[in-house]
Design an enzyme around this catalytic site. Structure first.
Site, PDB file in Angstrom:
ATOM      1  N   SER A  95       0.828  -1.195   0.000  1.00  0.00           N
ATOM      2  CA  SER A  95       0.000   0.000   0.000  1.00  0.00           C
ATOM      3  C   SER A  95       0.872   1.258   0.000  1.00  0.00           C
ATOM      4  O   SER A  95       1.749   1.386  -0.846  1.00  0.00           O
ATOM      5  CB  SER A  95      -0.931  -0.078   1.213  1.00  0.00           C
ATOM      6  OG  SER A  95      -1.929   0.887   1.122  1.00  0.00           O
ATOM      7  N   ASP A 217      -9.670  -4.178  -5.936  1.00  0.00           N
ATOM      8  CA  ASP A 217      -9.024  -3.443  -4.829  1.00  0.00           C
ATOM      9  C   ASP A 217      -9.597  -2.026  -4.802  1.00  0.00           C
ATOM     10  O   ASP A 217      -9.371  -1.238  -5.724  1.00  0.00           O
ATOM     11  CB  ASP A 217      -7.500  -3.412  -5.039  1.00  0.00           C
ATOM     12  CG  ASP A 217      -6.775  -2.761  -3.880  1.00  0.00           C
ATOM     13  OD1 ASP A 217      -7.440  -2.113  -3.042  1.00  0.00           O
ATOM     14  OD2 ASP A 217      -5.537  -2.897  -3.821  1.00  0.00           O
ATOM     15  N   HIS A 245      -7.484  -5.524  -0.721  1.00  0.00           N
ATOM     16  CA  HIS A 245      -6.284  -4.680  -0.726  1.00  0.00           C
ATOM     17  C   HIS A 245      -5.104  -5.360  -0.034  1.00  0.00           C
ATOM     18  O   HIS A 245      -4.004  -4.826  -0.037  1.00  0.00           O
ATOM     19  CB  HIS A 245      -6.614  -3.342  -0.033  1.00  0.00           C
ATOM     20  CG  HIS A 245      -5.529  -2.321  -0.113  1.00  0.00           C
ATOM     21  ND1 HIS A 245      -4.967  -1.909  -1.316  1.00  0.00           N
ATOM     22  CD2 HIS A 245      -4.882  -1.616   0.852  1.00  0.00           C
ATOM     23  CE1 HIS A 245      -4.045  -0.993  -1.080  1.00  0.00           C
ATOM     24  NE2 HIS A 245      -3.967  -0.803   0.230  1.00  0.00           N
TER      25      HIS A 245
END
Lengths: 273, 554
Positions: A95, A217, A245
């Site tokens: 991320s 996602d 995610h």
């Protein structure tokens, strides 16, 4: 333990020589990697850490000015590398930490061998033709909600509601024990993360990079992964069947397999421009 | 009705429980939802089950939280408890809920299904908001308290310093008052003595035989010395605020302009005089002679501070002393409108220690014999007695400014006074009868002899009672001349009142070396009363008496 290692709650495991440093994203801590690291411990030196304000890091080291942009977090990654004298580093970032790794690799390219970027996004908010996945007002809504202290996220931010930040054990008894974040730092990190725009940092990256893109996602949609791939010179793109995610948690085997394929391939996908 | 229909079924409990129940696949796809939940979000079972994910019906903040926090937590610990977030209802409303999630796993530990329980948290959210507000308020109060504590020492030190400053100012004021009383008393006694000396020297001068030049010169020297002594006592009285003042409406600009020749002569050639007269200057009320004296005194001091030359500036302006300013003063000065006269020099200036003592009588920085140390005392006493205020500003090496504030005169149609003529005309009596009342025998003798010498018929009394008897017996009296302070229980004012009842319109001339008594209120003459200050000269007495008898207005 040195100040840097203590500040970022650095853990070193594994029997290998080449260092592999794992950086967690917004919302969790190094526990994120619990299903991934066992696959690499025999061949790599595994370095785990928590960003300042997360997990077991030293929240007192939090500095609004230093962490006003992702650069401050990238500097921490480099500080850990220097402290442990890491070379030929494989950086695995999830991320927002994918972008932190790109900033670190731009600052000290010679230190890094490869970048594994899981669900990366250089900008979360749509901008003209660029599709980030969020409208400006979505992110403002998120930040407002965080400011109102209600996403209470009772689990991670219970102390705020309980009114006893000095006695986090009260929250501990009632709520969830993982991924505890100081609520003020969590709000700050959310702001820095979701308002960041690091698109301009992509073309200058010299390190070989793998982009792992999940299906469905919501945080980093496929269009963003494609944009990353186009903008990062010599990058490789793998579309995972895993949804959400956090493939490192929801689909560790698929994630590990994609990483193994990338790490075992000795030749760059194409010449770096 | 059989027993079974009275007992709720598990289905009933599931569908209508006061909480929302959901089951989802690990990727969030909803596979079952109860009626309570459907009612809350306003959706049909068909459009939801199998078609929508749990994260799709969350507000944007909750959606991000679901991906960043909730899924990782579920995967790691298998459950999450009491997560607070908002559902996005089909009508656009946000419904605050508390969510508990449990992850069911298969034998290999793989996630199979999520059981989700949701509680309507609308009221709880309101209550939390109140708690948060209360806590913020308490935090602010704590911060404020902390700040107060942290600055306590500083504030105490400040308070003590202010207190010390006030005490110092009070001490200074008390000192000036004490010196004032002392000098006032001495000056009063000296004035009586000087009046006798002056009178007797004048008598000697008039009676000395022709050709006795040496004796005449000696008498002249004695007279000059006596006059200097009289000037000194006058200044002492001025300082002690006991000089007889004759306040009149004045135009300060006119007064300053009228002094420029005198000032230029006084300052000499090395000092440049500049006057800056403020436009639209208010009128003031003060004794013009004493104001001239004050300005002259300041000019002389300034000149002496500028022996190498320099510039003297006299400025006038309208000024307002506000509450804050007057509160900081040790002496009582009412706030309000004032006329300012500022005298500035470019001289040597003075240090703080000098500034503190500069108004004290006999305090001087000049060499012995160069100054009396009474100039600024006169200024101070005169201004205070005129209900004004003096402020001194000085910097060593830079110069000094002394500011005189005189109260603005409001609502008087009187024309500003013309400066009185400086040389009284010698005039003689024409046989009019004057009653002299004076308890000091030597002074009485001097006065009566002087008046007789001028051509008047003189009756005399040593106290009020005696004087009243004489008034009864001698209706031909044309003027009552009385000391203000008399022995024997009746003062000059009381005597005058008695006499006025018996002889309305009889002119009364008072004399005194001292003004803190019946005739003078707050250092001022009562309107319509006439006074000749001790020590008075033969010429002054002659002029004053003549004008009184002629009925002149002055």
């Amino acid at each position: 333990m040195s100040a840097v290692l203590k500040r970022n709650n650095v853990k070193v495991l594994g029997q290998g020589q080449q260092p592999m440093i794992f950086a967690h994203g917004y919302g969790c801590d190094q526990n994120m990697w619990r299903f991934i690291t066992p696959a690499f411990e025999d061949r790599y030196k595994i370095i785990l850490f928590d960003h300042v304000g997360h997990g077991q890091s030293d929240a007192a080291a939090f500095d609004q000015a230093k962490y006003a942009s992702l650069d401050g977090y990238a500097d921490d990654v480099l500080a850990i590398c220097r402290e442990l004298n890491l070379k030929d580093v494989i950086f695995v970032g999830h991320s927002v930490s994918a972008m932190i790794g790109i900033l670190a690799a731009n600052k000290e390219p010679e230190r890094f061998d490869r970048l594994v970027l899981i669900g990366p996004s250089p900008r979360y908010i749509n901008d003209g033709d660029y599709v980030g996945g969020f409208k400006q007002e979505d992110i403002e809504g998120l930040l407002d909600f965080l400011d109102s202290n209600h996403l209470g996220w009772s689990s991670t931010m219970a102390p705020v509601i309980m009114g006893n930040p000095d006695r986090p054990e009260l929250g501990e008894e009632l709520t969830n024990s993982f991924c505890r974040t100081d609520p003020d730092i969590a709000k700050h990190f959310a702001r820095v993360t979701f308002l960041s725009d690091n698109r301009a940092d992509l073309p200058s990256v010299k390190t070989r990079a793998l982009i792992l893109q999940c299906s469905q996602d919501a945080i980093a949609p496929e269009a963003v992964g494609r944009y990353m791939h186009q903008s990062l010179p010599g990058s490789e793109f793998v579309q995972l069947t895993a949804t959400g995610h956090c493939p490192n948690l929801s689909a560790p085997e698929e994630t590990i397999a994609a990483m193994e394929a990338f790490l075992s391939d000795p030749t760059p996908a194409r010449a770096v421009a | 009705m059989d027993q079974g229909s009275l007992i709720e079924t598990a289905e009933e409990l599931y569908e209508s429980a006061p909480c929302g129940y959901l089951s989802t696949l690990p990727d969030g796809t909803i596979i079952r939802a109860n009626q309570t939940f459907l009612t809350w979000i306003g959706m049909d079972r068909q459009e939801l089950v199998g078609h929508r994910c749990f994260q799709d019906i969350l507000s944007i903040g909750a959606k991000i939280f679901y991906d960043t926090h909730l899924t990782p937590l579920l995967r790691m610990q298998g459950f999450v408890n009491e997560i607070a977030f908002d559902l996005a209802c089909s009508d656009g409303r946000a419904l605050p809920v508390l969510a508990n999630l449990v992850q069911k796993r298969d034998a290999n530990g793989r996630p199979m299904v999520h059981r989700i329980t949701l509680f309507n948290a609308t009221d709880r959210r309101k209550y939390e908001r109140e708690l948060l507000l209360a806590r913020q308020k308490a935090e602010r109060a704590t911060q404020e308290l902390k700040r107060l504590n942290e600055t306590l020492e500083e504030r105490v030190a400040q308070e003590v310093a202010e207190r010390l400053k006030a005490e110092e100012a009070l001490r200074q004021a008390q000192k000036m008052e004490a010196i004032g009383q002392l000098t006032g008393g001495i000056a009063h006694d000296f004035n009586n003595l000087l009046t006798i000396i002056v009178g007797n020297i004048e008598l000697l001068q008039r009676r000395l035989p022709e050709g006795s030049d040496r004796l005449q010169r000696a008498a002249t020297h004695a007279m000059e010395a006596t006059r200097r002594a009289a000037t000194l006592t006058q200044r002492l009285l001025a300082f002690s605020r006991r000089q007889p003042l004759d306040p009149k409406p004045i135009d300060v600009n006119k007064l300053v302009a009228g002094m420029s020749d005198l000032l230029r002569r006084t300052l000499g050639e090395v000092v440049v005089l500049e006057t800056v007269l403020g436009g639209g200057l208010w009128r003031s009320q003060a004794d013009p002679n004493q104001l001239e004296n004050a300005i002259l005194n300041l000019a002389v001091n300034a000149r002496d501070a500028m022996s190498e030359g320099g510039k003297l500036t006299i400025e006038t302006a309208n000024a307002r002393l506000d509450e804050a300013y007057v509160e900081a003063l040790a002496e009582p000065v009412p706030p309000g409108q004032y006329v300012l006269v500022a005298v500035s020099d470019t001289g040597t200036g003075m240090d703080k220690a000098t500034m503190e003592r500069v108004f004290e009588p006999f305090f001087t920085t000049k060499e012995v014999g160069k100054g009396t140390g009474l100039g600024l005392s006169q200024v101070y006493g005169f201004v205070r007695q005129s209900n004004g205020h003096v402020r001194i500003y000085s910097e060593l090496g830079e110069g000094t400014t002394i500011k005189i504030y005189l109260p603005r005169l409001i609502g008087s149609d009187e024309e500003p006074a013309e400066m009185p003529s400086k040389s009284p005309v010698m005039v003689r009596g024409m046989g009019e009868t004057i009653l002299v009342v004076e308890d000091e025998p030597d002074l009485r003798t001097y006065t009566t002899e002087a008046l007789r010498d001028m051509g008047y018929r003189v009756l005399e009394a040593g106290d009020g009672r005696g004087a009243l008897e004489i008034v009864e017996q001698h209706p031909e009296i044309d003027l009552l001349f009385t000391d203000v302070v008399l022995a024997g229980g009746m003062n000059g004012r009381a005597l005058s009142d008695e006499v006025s009842r018996r002889r309305p319109g009889l002119p009364v001339l008072y004399t005194t070396g001292y003004t803190q008594n019946a005739i003078v209120h707050h250092g001022r003459l009562d309107p319509g009363m006439h006074l000749i200050g001790k020590p008075f000269t033969y010429a002054e007495l002659a002029s004053k008496v003549r004008r009184m008898l002629d009925g002149d207005q002055f």
